[in-house]
Design an enzyme around this catalytic site. Structure first.
Site, PDB file in Angstrom:
ATOM      1  N   LEU A  34       0.815  -1.220   0.000  1.00 41.36           N
ATOM      2  CA  LEU A  34       0.000   0.000   0.000  1.00 41.36           C
ATOM      3  C   LEU A  34       0.843   1.261   0.000  1.00 41.36           C
ATOM      4  O   LEU A  34       1.909   1.322   0.593  1.00 41.36           O
ATOM      5  CB  LEU A  34      -0.920   0.001   1.224  1.00 41.36           C
ATOM      6  CG  LEU A  34      -1.838  -1.217   1.340  1.00 41.36           C
ATOM      7  CD1 LEU A  34      -2.708  -1.106   2.585  1.00 41.36           C
ATOM      8  CD2 LEU A  34      -2.710  -1.384   0.099  1.00 41.36           C
ATOM      9  N   HIS A  35       0.323   2.279  -0.671  1.00 39.97           N
ATOM     10  CA  HIS A  35       0.954   3.593  -0.693  1.00 39.97           C
ATOM     11  C   HIS A  35      -0.134   4.639  -0.458  1.00 39.97           C
ATOM     12  O   HIS A  35      -1.317   4.303  -0.269  1.00 39.97           O
ATOM     13  CB  HIS A  35       1.705   3.820  -2.013  1.00 39.97           C
ATOM     14  CG  HIS A  35       0.879   3.544  -3.227  1.00 39.97           C
ATOM     15  ND1 HIS A  35      -0.242   4.286  -3.554  1.00 39.97           N
ATOM     16  CD2 HIS A  35       0.986   2.583  -4.183  1.00 39.97           C
ATOM     17  CE1 HIS A  35      -0.765   3.816  -4.660  1.00 39.97           C
ATOM     18  NE2 HIS A  35      -0.051   2.777  -5.071  1.00 39.97           N
ATOM     19  N   GLU A  36       0.273   5.898  -0.508  1.00 38.98           N
ATOM     20  CA  GLU A  36      -0.638   6.994  -0.205  1.00 38.98           C
ATOM     21  C   GLU A  36      -1.900   6.962  -1.103  1.00 38.98           C
ATOM     22  O   GLU A  36      -2.978   7.374  -0.670  1.00 38.98           O
ATOM     23  CB  GLU A  36       0.130   8.317  -0.361  1.00 38.98           C
ATOM     24  CG  GLU A  36      -0.528   9.547   0.214  1.00 38.98           C
ATOM     25  CD  GLU A  36      -1.029   9.402   1.647  1.00 38.98           C
ATOM     26  OE1 GLU A  36      -0.346   8.787   2.488  1.00 38.98           O
ATOM     27  OE2 GLU A  36      -2.144   9.935   1.923  1.00 38.98           O
ATOM     28  N   GLY A  37      -1.766   6.453  -2.325  1.00 47.70           N
ATOM     29  CA  GLY A  37      -2.934   6.350  -3.212  1.00 47.70           C
ATOM     30  C   GLY A  37      -4.002   5.446  -2.594  1.00 47.70           C
ATOM     31  O   GLY A  37      -5.187   5.813  -2.544  1.00 47.70           O
ATOM     32  N   HIS A  38      -3.575   4.283  -2.091  1.00 50.83           N
ATOM     33  CA  HIS A  38      -4.536   3.375  -1.447  1.00 50.83           C
ATOM     34  C   HIS A  38      -5.114   4.017  -0.181  1.00 50.83           C
ATOM     35  O   HIS A  38      -6.299   3.886   0.106  1.00 50.83           O
ATOM     36  CB  HIS A  38      -3.857   2.065  -1.039  1.00 50.83           C
ATOM     37  CG  HIS A  38      -3.284   1.279  -2.170  1.00 50.83           C
ATOM     38  ND1 HIS A  38      -1.929   1.125  -2.357  1.00 50.83           N
ATOM     39  CD2 HIS A  38      -3.871   0.594  -3.174  1.00 50.83           C
ATOM     40  CE1 HIS A  38      -1.709   0.369  -3.419  1.00 50.83           C
ATOM     41  NE2 HIS A  38      -2.863   0.041  -3.942  1.00 50.83           N
ATOM     42  N   GLY A 148      -8.979   3.580  -7.801  1.00 51.38           N
ATOM     43  CA  GLY A 148      -8.169   4.709  -8.243  1.00 51.38           C
ATOM     44  C   GLY A 148      -8.292   4.932  -9.748  1.00 51.38           C
ATOM     45  O   GLY A 148      -8.390   3.979 -10.522  1.00 51.38           O
ATOM     46  N   ASP A 151      -5.742   3.372 -12.734  1.00 52.47           N
ATOM     47  CA  ASP A 151      -6.139   2.271 -13.624  1.00 52.47           C
ATOM     48  C   ASP A 151      -7.465   2.682 -14.260  1.00 52.47           C
ATOM     49  O   ASP A 151      -8.529   2.167 -13.911  1.00 52.47           O
ATOM     50  CB  ASP A 151      -6.266   0.982 -12.819  1.00 52.47           C
ATOM     51  CG  ASP A 151      -4.930   0.525 -12.282  1.00 52.47           C
ATOM     52  OD1 ASP A 151      -4.074   0.128 -13.077  1.00 52.47           O
ATOM     53  OD2 ASP A 151      -4.719   0.615 -11.047  1.00 52.47           O
ATOM     54  N   GLN A 154      -9.563   0.046 -16.056  1.00 53.80           N
ATOM     55  CA  GLN A 154     -10.099  -0.880 -15.051  1.00 53.80           C
ATOM     56  C   GLN A 154     -11.342  -0.279 -14.387  1.00 53.80           C
ATOM     57  O   GLN A 154     -12.354  -0.957 -14.200  1.00 53.80           O
ATOM     58  CB  GLN A 154      -9.023  -1.168 -14.006  1.00 53.80           C
ATOM     59  CG  GLN A 154      -9.527  -1.875 -12.754  1.00 53.80           C
ATOM     60  CD  GLN A 154      -8.421  -2.244 -11.791  1.00 53.80           C
ATOM     61  OE1 GLN A 154      -7.701  -3.202 -12.015  1.00 53.80           O
ATOM     62  NE2 GLN A 154      -8.280  -1.515 -10.695  1.00 53.80           N
ATOM     63  N   SER A 186       2.366   4.184  -7.445  1.00 53.20           N
ATOM     64  CA  SER A 186       2.059   2.815  -7.863  1.00 53.20           C
ATOM     65  C   SER A 186       2.923   1.873  -7.042  1.00 53.20           C
ATOM     66  O   SER A 186       4.089   2.191  -6.748  1.00 53.20           O
ATOM     67  CB  SER A 186       2.402   2.656  -9.343  1.00 53.20           C
ATOM     68  OG  SER A 186       2.496   1.279  -9.675  1.00 53.20           O
TER      69      SER A 186
HETATM   70  O1  PAF Z   1      -6.202  -2.283  -8.941  1.00 47.45           O
HETATM   71  C1  PAF Z   1      -5.846  -3.298  -8.291  1.00 47.45           C
HETATM   72  O2  PAF Z   1      -5.071  -3.235  -7.348  1.00 47.45           O
HETATM   73  C2  PAF Z   1      -6.407  -4.659  -8.687  1.00 47.45           C
HETATM   74  O3  PAF Z   1      -6.561  -4.757 -10.067  1.00 47.45           O
HETATM   75  C3  PAF Z   1      -7.714  -5.010  -7.962  1.00 47.45           C
HETATM   76  C4  PAF Z   1      -8.829  -4.042  -8.312  1.00 47.45           C
HETATM   77  C5  PAF Z   1      -7.486  -4.989  -6.454  1.00 47.45           C
HETATM   78  C6  PAF Z   1      -8.172  -6.411  -8.357  1.00 47.45           C
HETATM   79  O4  PAF Z   1      -7.230  -7.381  -8.024  1.00 47.45           O
END
Ligand code: PAF
Length: 280
Positions: A34-38, A148, A151, A154, A186
């Site tokens: 995890l980073h600041e984005g998460h 985020g 992506d 996504q 990232s």
């Molecule tokens: O963006 C991500 O970290 C991954 O693609 C996700 C959405 C957790 C699915 O594994």
């Protein structure tokens, strides 16, 4: 300390107890490291919902055999500590055989939105993403789930999937968190060497130049060609794409296009970097 849940049963019991207290639930799916984005996703979830669950699962289905599944950074204890600091209530961290039991048979795949860009260069990736995200969304049963914009494609496919499958969780996109230099945060930035860092910083600078050229009316093909040349000149290797697209379809813009997005994916050494910004 944040609670670690390992099984779907634990997760269901946990969400049920929140529901019993009439609490709204936000969900942030991640692959850890995890980073600041998460953390921004988790903070947004906590600002909008009464409680937040973060999942940490490095999903084998979304990596092709030649990709970085084995070396993808894994640091559950450190991640759990970080999530405690922002007030996340629980972490769902299943093992692979819990997410995909031996008799698992279902694949979720989308057609149009997954075809261009990432779909051309990572043809199996999005099926892995949609399959795991569908399962996670249904297991967690959150009111809102946060993804985020880094992506970007996504995010579009997850919105489409949730709509198509009537998954009762609102999908929310959250803006990209960047270093001061502009580099999009990232988990894969950890692979960059000290020499590669300042080169990586230029990716966003080049996207911004593309946006200003686009606004001043330059032809898209010229803008894209110059940007690709610049990336090669400064040391990027294989460029998968650096392009201006319709922000909704992700196809080349047409007369009907309402908003434009600039998206790029390119290798710097062994690291594949992606980034995107609005062009309007
Ligand atoms: O963006 C991500 O970290 C991954 O693609 C996700 C959405 C957790 C699915 O594994």
């Amino acid at each position: 300390m944040v609670q670690i849940l390992k099984s779907p049963e634990d997760l269901r019991a946990y969400s049920k107890s929140l529901r019993a207290q009439n609490k709204t639930l936000g969900f942030v799916p991640t692959m850890g490291a995890l980073h600041e984005g998460h953390l921004t996703l988790a903070r947004t979830a906590l600002a909008e919902c009464d409680a937040c669950i973060v999942s940490i699962f490095v999903n084998p289905k979304q990596f092709a055999p030649h990709e970085d599944f084995d070396r993808y950074p894994r640091q559950l204890d450190k991640d759990a500590d970080l999530l405690s600091t922002v007030g996340v209530n629980a972490v769902f961290a299943p093992e692979v055989d819990v997410m995909y039991p031996k008799d698992f048979q279902t694949t979720v795949s989308l057609s149009e939105v997954t075809k261009p860009l990432e779909g051309e260069f990572r043809p199996t990736h999005f099926t892995g993403v949609s399959t795991v995200v569908a399962r996670l969304l249904l297991l967690v049963g959150a009111d809102k789930a946060y993804f985020g914009e880094k992506d970007y494609q996504q995010l579009q496919l997850i919105k489409q999937m949730a709509k198509d499958l009537a998954i009762p969780t609102e999908i929310i996109g959250v803006g990209i968190v960047r270093e001061k230099s502009g580099l999009a945060l990232s988990s894969r930035n950890a692979y960059l060497t000290t020499e590669e860092r300042p080169i990586a910083d230029q990716l966003n600078v080049i996207l911004k130049t593309m946006a200003s050229e686009f606004k001043s009316g330059a032809a898209i093909s010229d803008i894209e060609r110059r940007a690709a040349q610049k990336l090669s000149d400064i040391g990027f290797g294989k460029i998968d794409y650096i392009t201006i697209r319709d922000a909704e379809t992700l196809l080349p813009p047409t007369e009907e296009t309402k908003s434009h997005r600039i998206l790029a994916a390119a290798f710097l050494g062994k690291t594949r970097l992606i980034d995107n910004i609005s062009a309007d």
